[in-house]
Design a protein around this motif. Structure first.
Motif, PDB file in Angstrom:
ATOM      1  N   MET A   1      38.959  49.925  29.642  1.00  0.00           N
ATOM      2  CA  MET A   1      37.406  49.695  30.107  1.00  0.00           C
ATOM      3  C   MET A   1      36.820  51.165  29.983  1.00  0.00           C
ATOM      4  O   MET A   1      37.326  52.057  30.145  1.00  0.00           O
ATOM      5  CB  MET A   1      37.329  48.982  31.497  1.00  0.00           C
ATOM      6  N   SER A   5      32.074  54.233  33.832  1.00  0.00           N
ATOM      7  CA  SER A   5      31.345  52.943  34.539  1.00  0.00           C
ATOM      8  C   SER A   5      32.096  52.643  35.677  1.00  0.00           C
ATOM      9  O   SER A   5      31.399  52.168  36.768  1.00  0.00           O
ATOM     10  CB  SER A   5      31.440  51.859  33.393  1.00  0.00           C
ATOM     11  N   MET A   9      30.555  52.589  39.413  1.00  0.00           N
ATOM     12  CA  MET A   9      30.841  51.405  40.437  1.00  0.00           C
ATOM     13  C   MET A   9      31.349  51.548  41.581  1.00  0.00           C
ATOM     14  O   MET A   9      31.013  51.283  42.689  1.00  0.00           O
ATOM     15  CB  MET A   9      31.541  50.147  39.613  1.00  0.00           C
ATOM     16  N   TRP A  37      38.492  43.837  42.905  1.00  0.00           N
ATOM     17  CA  TRP A  37      38.597  44.275  41.848  1.00  0.00           C
ATOM     18  C   TRP A  37      40.060  43.765  41.157  1.00  0.00           C
ATOM     19  O   TRP A  37      40.881  43.762  41.876  1.00  0.00           O
ATOM     20  CB  TRP A  37      38.322  45.599  41.723  1.00  0.00           C
ATOM     21  N   ALA A  38      40.119  43.521  39.917  1.00  0.00           N
ATOM     22  CA  ALA A  38      41.326  43.178  39.206  1.00  0.00           C
ATOM     23  C   ALA A  38      42.088  44.345  39.235  1.00  0.00           C
ATOM     24  O   ALA A  38      41.707  45.807  39.068  1.00  0.00           O
ATOM     25  CB  ALA A  38      41.116  42.879  37.742  1.00  0.00           C
ATOM     26  N   PRO A  39      43.478  44.446  39.152  1.00  0.00           N
ATOM     27  CA  PRO A  39      44.318  45.333  39.323  1.00  0.00           C
ATOM     28  C   PRO A  39      44.197  46.549  38.152  1.00  0.00           C
ATOM     29  O   PRO A  39      44.172  47.870  38.465  1.00  0.00           O
ATOM     30  CB  PRO A  39      45.768  44.870  39.273  1.00  0.00           C
ATOM     31  N   GLN A  40      43.994  45.847  37.093  1.00  0.00           N
ATOM     32  CA  GLN A  40      43.641  46.847  36.036  1.00  0.00           C
ATOM     33  C   GLN A  40      42.428  47.657  36.044  1.00  0.00           C
ATOM     34  O   GLN A  40      42.515  48.689  35.640  1.00  0.00           O
ATOM     35  CB  GLN A  40      43.544  45.902  34.742  1.00  0.00           C
ATOM     36  N   MET A  41      41.481  47.258  36.789  1.00  0.00           N
ATOM     37  CA  MET A  41      40.402  48.068  36.813  1.00  0.00           C
ATOM     38  C   MET A  41      40.865  49.040  37.890  1.00  0.00           C
ATOM     39  O   MET A  41      40.154  50.098  37.824  1.00  0.00           O
ATOM     40  CB  MET A  41      39.251  47.270  37.337  1.00  0.00           C
ATOM     41  N   ARG A  42      41.345  48.835  39.027  1.00  0.00           N
ATOM     42  CA  ARG A  42      41.729  49.683  39.932  1.00  0.00           C
ATOM     43  C   ARG A  42      42.573  50.695  39.269  1.00  0.00           C
ATOM     44  O   ARG A  42      42.322  52.106  39.530  1.00  0.00           O
ATOM     45  CB  ARG A  42      42.791  49.039  41.060  1.00  0.00           C
ATOM     46  N   GLU A  44      42.894  51.887  36.117  1.00  0.00           N
ATOM     47  CA  GLU A  44      41.984  52.581  35.119  1.00  0.00           C
ATOM     48  C   GLU A  44      41.282  53.511  36.130  1.00  0.00           C
ATOM     49  O   GLU A  44      40.514  54.584  35.637  1.00  0.00           O
ATOM     50  CB  GLU A  44      41.356  51.889  34.227  1.00  0.00           C
TER      51      GLU A  44
ATOM     52  N   ASP B 618      46.302  38.720  42.779  1.00  0.00           N
ATOM     53  CA  ASP B 618      45.375  39.517  42.719  1.00  0.00           C
ATOM     54  C   ASP B 618      44.254  39.304  42.019  1.00  0.00           C
ATOM     55  O   ASP B 618      44.324  38.162  41.228  1.00  0.00           O
ATOM     56  CB  ASP B 618      45.834  40.886  41.712  1.00  0.00           C
ATOM     57  N   PRO B 619      42.982  39.595  42.510  1.00  0.00           N
ATOM     58  CA  PRO B 619      41.793  39.120  41.692  1.00  0.00           C
ATOM     59  C   PRO B 619      41.941  39.250  40.240  1.00  0.00           C
ATOM     60  O   PRO B 619      42.437  40.155  39.903  1.00  0.00           O
ATOM     61  CB  PRO B 619      40.714  39.916  42.663  1.00  0.00           C
ATOM     62  N   GLY B 620      41.118  38.546  39.577  1.00  0.00           N
ATOM     63  CA  GLY B 620      40.885  38.567  38.184  1.00  0.00           C
ATOM     64  C   GLY B 620      39.750  39.399  37.885  1.00  0.00           C
ATOM     65  O   GLY B 620      38.835  39.741  38.607  1.00  0.00           O
ATOM     66  N   PHE B 621      39.226  39.294  36.383  1.00  0.00           N
ATOM     67  CA  PHE B 621      38.086  39.798  36.011  1.00  0.00           C
ATOM     68  C   PHE B 621      36.861  39.226  36.280  1.00  0.00           C
ATOM     69  O   PHE B 621      36.991  37.750  36.251  1.00  0.00           O
ATOM     70  CB  PHE B 621      38.249  40.147  34.617  1.00  0.00           C
ATOM     71  N   ARG B 622      35.725  39.742  36.667  1.00  0.00           N
ATOM     72  CA  ARG B 622      34.645  39.086  36.650  1.00  0.00           C
ATOM     73  C   ARG B 622      34.058  39.096  35.145  1.00  0.00           C
ATOM     74  O   ARG B 622      34.458  39.673  34.395  1.00  0.00           O
ATOM     75  CB  ARG B 622      33.497  39.673  37.706  1.00  0.00           C
ATOM     76  N   ASP B 628      33.481  44.155  29.312  1.00  0.00           N
ATOM     77  CA  ASP B 628      33.893  45.763  29.298  1.00  0.00           C
ATOM     78  C   ASP B 628      35.362  45.759  28.709  1.00  0.00           C
ATOM     79  O   ASP B 628      35.665  46.489  27.823  1.00  0.00           O
ATOM     80  CB  ASP B 628      33.778  46.387  30.545  1.00  0.00           C
ATOM     81  N   ALA B 629      36.251  44.739  29.347  1.00  0.00           N
ATOM     82  CA  ALA B 629      37.459  44.805  28.871  1.00  0.00           C
ATOM     83  C   ALA B 629      37.691  44.293  27.386  1.00  0.00           C
ATOM     84  O   ALA B 629      38.587  44.801  26.603  1.00  0.00           O
ATOM     85  CB  ALA B 629      38.541  43.910  29.713  1.00  0.00           C
ATOM     86  N   ALA B 632      36.722  47.228  25.312  1.00  0.00           N
ATOM     87  CA  ALA B 632      37.976  48.228  25.397  1.00  0.00           C
ATOM     88  C   ALA B 632      39.280  47.499  24.653  1.00  0.00           C
ATOM     89  O   ALA B 632      40.074  48.311  24.641  1.00  0.00           O
ATOM     90  CB  ALA B 632      38.285  48.465  26.659  1.00  0.00           C
ATOM     91  N   GLN B 634      41.072  45.080  25.693  1.00  0.00           N
ATOM     92  CA  GLN B 634      42.019  44.421  26.430  1.00  0.00           C
ATOM     93  C   GLN B 634      42.009  42.987  26.766  1.00  0.00           C
ATOM     94  O   GLN B 634      42.923  42.437  27.259  1.00  0.00           O
ATOM     95  CB  GLN B 634      41.975  45.321  28.004  1.00  0.00           C
TER      96      GLN B 634
END
Lengths: 68, 953
Positions: A1, A5, A9, A37-42, A44, B618-622, B628-629, B632, B634
């Protein structure tokens, strides 16, 4: 990602939460990120800040330590 | 006894609602009736029939037709039963010889000037004039039909939905009064005097008048004078089904009248608590899309988005889709796919999609189109009040003394509620509107002078903070309410924050663009009103500080004690029919149904036990994260139900790049929408008339949706999701949506008491409905909050990053019009195109003059992310420096210019603030020409009906 950005955020959350004490602000940020937030975002975000320390701040530094 | 046509039992006059009773005797029958009630209502409530023509219980008594004359012992003459209230001890006679003769004489005069074509008349069998003539025993007309009459008056067929045939009009003025009392438009009047009296629209015809085509006049007409076109053309229904409208968040109840599988008309349901028999031009008339030739009637598949579509069987398409999703997950991992639920689909369908994601996909990558509209409402109200929902019923507004409307345009976007609101304003309530645009509500006739705060886009939080500052600094807060109902620590913290001088109206005025004294006046009026209510829309949420603004609204309501009773509260006006429901049903990536967080261990265990799968904590993607993913590399697979993200989401170029990056995009929709251009699989959707289920409206009211016709492509949406889940190896087993609701009730505390039997019994239920509130909850937070005491939140004003400069000197904000709905997929395929065949750019005369722009010029609109072209409408509805458009047509490309800026807490896009430059141009942009060409080649979405745009939207 897009790392810039993600950093933007995170900074936007800090600005809007408007907590003066950096430690408290970091706690609030971490709470928000874990809740929404999704773990992947955290992950990254953490990586992006490690790679680009110039973009970081006291609050973000505290926060990424907690996220790790 | 004659069985009079009356679908919902018309009691002649409205309820007096005094709560007291008196004793009367009517036709020898002792009765206990409501004090203040009309004799007519008192009689009809006891099944004593009094004939009527000008009276109907949705309108105030008028007393013009005189057919309801009665005799009162001790009284003189024969007063009208509709205008005479009952009094203690009154003795009434309704059926004497004298009355019968009088009624026959009156009816004889009516009939002497009425066409004698009952048997071939379109209203035959449902004509009150016909029924009443029979009831009074009229057998002949002594006067003949050769005298002067109105029988040759010309028919007005200008409106695309109904005809006006003045020769059949009895000038009872029910239509005029319906337009005034029910709709609040005042488009009709009685022109002329005596014999020359006629119903008139004060224009060349109805279409050219102020009429908003709500159909209230048609509903009120006792003859065939005002009639829906299919009926005027002689068609008649063979059956009716009660259901709920699929347009806005008001959730109006309707009776669908059908001939076979074809809906002929939608009659607003008087018994519905959402609309009480009223409707709007969309809900009542714009249903032609259901049988439109553009409907997707068969599943479509293709390997690549460059390929042509190939029709497939359901089985082939479902397995094709499932195999693709499995392949993506095998290559890119469990988190590489997700789904978007629809706020247009039912609760049960939405529930299934999020269940599919969590249990079959094995992640929490589920989001909903509410992300781009009311996600800040969910965040803001949950944080402050402990529940993600509005606090009132719609009817609560009738108890409000002051109504503060922020960033909403109810008469266009929620028309039936807009009419109710206008009714309250005519009764004397004060109105304050905070909106950059001069909305129609400000033009409400027969009401007090409203206070308009034409704030600059992006300055909501500055305004709400300045209002709160005024309340605190002028000691207008409700100290008792705060002490009893709010957390003291949060209040003290907030009070210190808000009392800082930087929040004063004087210091904030330059950000807001409104004079400080005007802001103070608004705050004082709101705080001092006995009952002050706030209604808000997307003009609050679709900002980078949307969540802060929702919390700011809650702070203000809490500080002034305007929560927890009728007439007050915080009321988010939801844009689509099931925004509330889609959020309630666990569409967000961080919450299971009922807003239960995915990280809560006990909640997770409950769902794991019920669904038989290990679930992701865990929360997922909005949605924006998914895009964005995807870019990228993903995120590679998406199942999108009933949502046109390529048109509705901001920064179209970014969205399209994301969609192009997907290996598997499954679109489930009733039409080949813009998103389907990037899809690999299209699964035909079912319209609201083709399935059973429930919608939840903006007042938390769960309304039943009932199947009126068979699904056009063979499956209801819930069946399609089940099939996909089965193919993915997670079988779902529901025989009917009621089974799904039973599961929802089992897992969702606020829905614990909801089931279809109760919905049938009650008509509708407002959640929470559980052991504590077995009949549902009309007004929330009346005694306590779900979090015990309410929390004040800090709402720092952080200006948007979207700034005007010399290159982009104007602020673009977006909204909706009455006749179109959302991305227009439905309404563009109806005669509603008559009124709004394309989106336009409203620009202030000052800005227009500076650029040499005239009405109708083609304009190029450039932002930091893209450009589009629209036709100009020079208008003073916007202030100088602000321009406005809508997003109902794909060719407009409003979202080609909107940015990815979004709300800090929820990522709700900042549609309402985009810095732009506007200049005259000669032609459409390249992308518009290309899209027009592509649309022409593949799908017929362009203006299927003749356009007669009269510029009134």
């Amino acid at each position: 990602m897009n790392s810039q950005s993600l950093i933007n955020m995170a900074k936007q959350i800090i600005a809007n939460q408007a907590i003066a004490d950096p430690r408290e602000a970091a706690d609030a940020l971490v709470l928000h990120l874990k809740k929404f937030w999704a773990p992947q975002m955290r992950k990254e975000l953490t990586e992006a800040l490690e790679k680009n320390p110039d973009y970081s701040s006291d609050v973000l530094n505290h926060a990424i330590r907690d996220l790790q | 006894m004659i069985n009079f046509f009356d679908p919902n039992t018309d009691l002649g006059t409205p309820s007096a609602a005094t709560g007291k009773t008196v004793n009367v005797i009517i036709d020898g029958k002792p009765l206990k009736v409501e004090e203040g009630s009309s004799i007519m209502r008192a009689a009809l409530e006891s099944a004593i029939y009094i004939p009527k023509l000008c009276a109907t219980d949705s309108l105030e008594a008028y007393g013009s037709c005189r057919i309801c004359a009665v005799e009162i012992e001790g009284g003189r003459g024969t007063p009208a039963a509709c205008t005479t209230p009952v009094t203690e001890g009154m003795v009434v006679h309704t059926q004497s010889e004298k009355l019968q003769k009088l009624r026959r004489n009156i009816m004889e005069l009516y009939i002497s000037d009425h066409p004698l074509d009952c048997l071939s008349c379109s209203a035959n069998g449902e004509c009150e004039l016909q029924d009443t003539a029979a009831a009074v025993g009229l057998r002949e007309v002594r006067y003949g039909f050769n005298g002067e009459n109105h029988l040759s008056l010309e028919k007005d067929q200008s409106n695309p939905y109904f005809d006006f045939e003045p020769s059949k009009c009895i000038v009872c003025s029910r239509c005029v009064r319906a337009c005034e009392e029910t709709q609040g438009t005042f488009a009709l009047t009685v022109s002329g005097r005596g014999f020359d009296s006629q119903i008139s629209a004060a224009a060349e015809n109805i279409l050219a008048s102020d009429c908003v085509s709500c159909g209230a006049c048609v509903q009120a007409c006792p003859t065939a004078s005002l009639m829906e076109k299919p009926y005027a053309e002689g068609r008649n229904a063979t059956r009716s089904v009660k259901t709920t409208c699929a347009y806005c968040g008001v959730g109006c109840g309707f009776e669908v009248d059908l001939q076979g599988q074809e809906p002929l008309r939608m009659r607003p349901d008087k018994s519905s608590q959402s609309n009480h028999g009223h409707a709007c031009v969309k809900g009542r008339f714009a249903f032609a899309y259901v049988n439109h030739p553009d409907r997707v009637r068969s599943p479509l598949i293709r390997d690549s988005i460059e390929d042509a579509w190939r029709e497939a069987s359901w089985e082939e398409a479902i397995h094709f889709a499932a195999d693709k999703l499995k392949a993506v997950q095998a290559q890119y991992g469990r988190q590489s796919i997700g789904a978007i639920t629809s706020s247009r689909c039912t609760n049960e369908e939405t529930y299934l999609v999020q269940k599919l994601v969590r249990a079959a996909f094995g992640n929490n990558n589920t989001d909903t189109c509410a992300r781009v509209c009311h996600s800040p409402t969910g965040y803001g109200l949950k944080t402050t009040l402990g529940e993600s929902a509005g606090t009132q019923t719609f009817d609560s507004v009738l108890k409000s003394d002051l109504i503060l409307v922020i960033g909403a345009n109810p008469t266009d976007a929620h028309p039936v509620f807009g009419s109710l609101l206008r009714k309250r304003l005519r009764q004397g309530a004060e109105l304050i509107v905070a909106d950059p645009r001069h909305i129609d509500l400000l033009n409400t006739v027969h009401s007090q002078m409203p206070l308009h705060l034409p704030l600059l886009p992006g300055s909501n939080v500055a305004l709400i903070n300045a209002m709160a500052y005024t309340v605190i600094s002028e000691e207008l807060e409700d100290a008792g309410f705060i002490a009893e109902r709010c957390q003291d620590e949060s209040y003290q913290r907030w009070r210190t924050f808000i009392a800082d001088d930087r929040h004063s109206p004087e210091n904030m005025a330059s950000h807001i663009g409104v004079d400080a004294e005007r802001i103070r006046q608004a705050a004082r009026r709101y705080a001092k009103a006995e009952n002050a209510a706030i209604y808000y829309g997307l003009g609050v949420t679709e900002h980078s500080q949307g969540s802060s603004m929702v919390m700011g609204i809650a702070n203000l309501a809490l500080a002034t004690g305007n929560i927890g009773r009728e007439g007050v509260g915080i009321n988010p006006l939801r844009g689509q029919n099931n925004v509330q429901g889609s959020c309630d049903m666990g569409s967000f990536p961080h919450e299971y149904p009922g807003y239960q967080h995915v990280s809560d261990e006990s909640v997770q265990k409950k769902f794991e036990a019920a669904w038989g799968r290990e679930l992701d904590p865990d929360p997922g993607f909005r949605i924006p994260n998914m895009f964005d993913a995807a870019i990228a590399g993903q995120f590679k697979g998406l199942y999108c139900q009933g949502e046109d993200i390529a048109q509705s989401d901001p920064n179209t170029q970014h969205v399209e790049a994301a969609l192009r990056s997907l290996d598997c995009l499954i679109v489930q929709d009733i039409f080949l929408n813009e998103t389907s251009r990037f899809a690999h699989v299209v699964l035909p959707g079912s319209s609201f008339l083709e399935k059973d289920g429930t919608f939840t409206n903006a007042e938390r009211r769960i309304n039943r949706v009932r199947k009126a016709i068979e699904p056009i492509a063979g499956k209801a949406d819930w069946q399609t999701t089940m099939a996909l889940s089965d193919a993915l190896g997670y079988p779902m087993d529901y025989a009917h949506p009621s089974d799904i609701m039973d599961e929802i009730a089992l897992l969702t505390p606020s829905f614990a008491g909801v089931n279809y039997d109760l919905l049938e019994e009650k008509g509708s239920i407002q959640w929470p409905c559980n052991e504590q509130n077995p009949e549902g909850t009309a007004i929330m937070h009346s005694e306590s909050f779900p979090i015990g005491q309410a929390r004040f939140a800090i709402t720092e004003f952080v200006p948007t990053e979207e700034k005007v400069n010399r290159r982009f000197p104007l602020l673009l904000t977006t909204g909706r019009v009455l006749t179109q709905y959302n991305v227009g997929a439905q309404t563009r395929r109806t005669p509603n195109q008559t009124w709004h065949a394309e989106d336009v750019l409203e620009i202030h005369p000052f800005d227009a003059e500076q650029r040499g722009i005239n009405d109708g010029d083609r304009l190029l609109i450039k932002s930091r992310v893209g450009e589009t072209s629209l036709l100009a409408r020079v208008s003073e509805r916007m202030q100088a420096g602000v321009v406005y458009t809508t997003f109902h047509h794909p060719l407009s490309g409003a979202n080609v210019v909107t940015t990815e800026n979004s709300d800090w807490a929820t990522n709700c896009p900042e549609y309402k603030v985009t810095a732009v430059q506007v200049e005259k141009c000669m032609s459409e942009t390249h992308w518009q020409s290309a899209l027009r060409k592509a649309q022409g080649a593949t799908i017929n979405t362009n203006q299927p009906f003749e356009s007669l745009s009269n510029g009134r939207d």
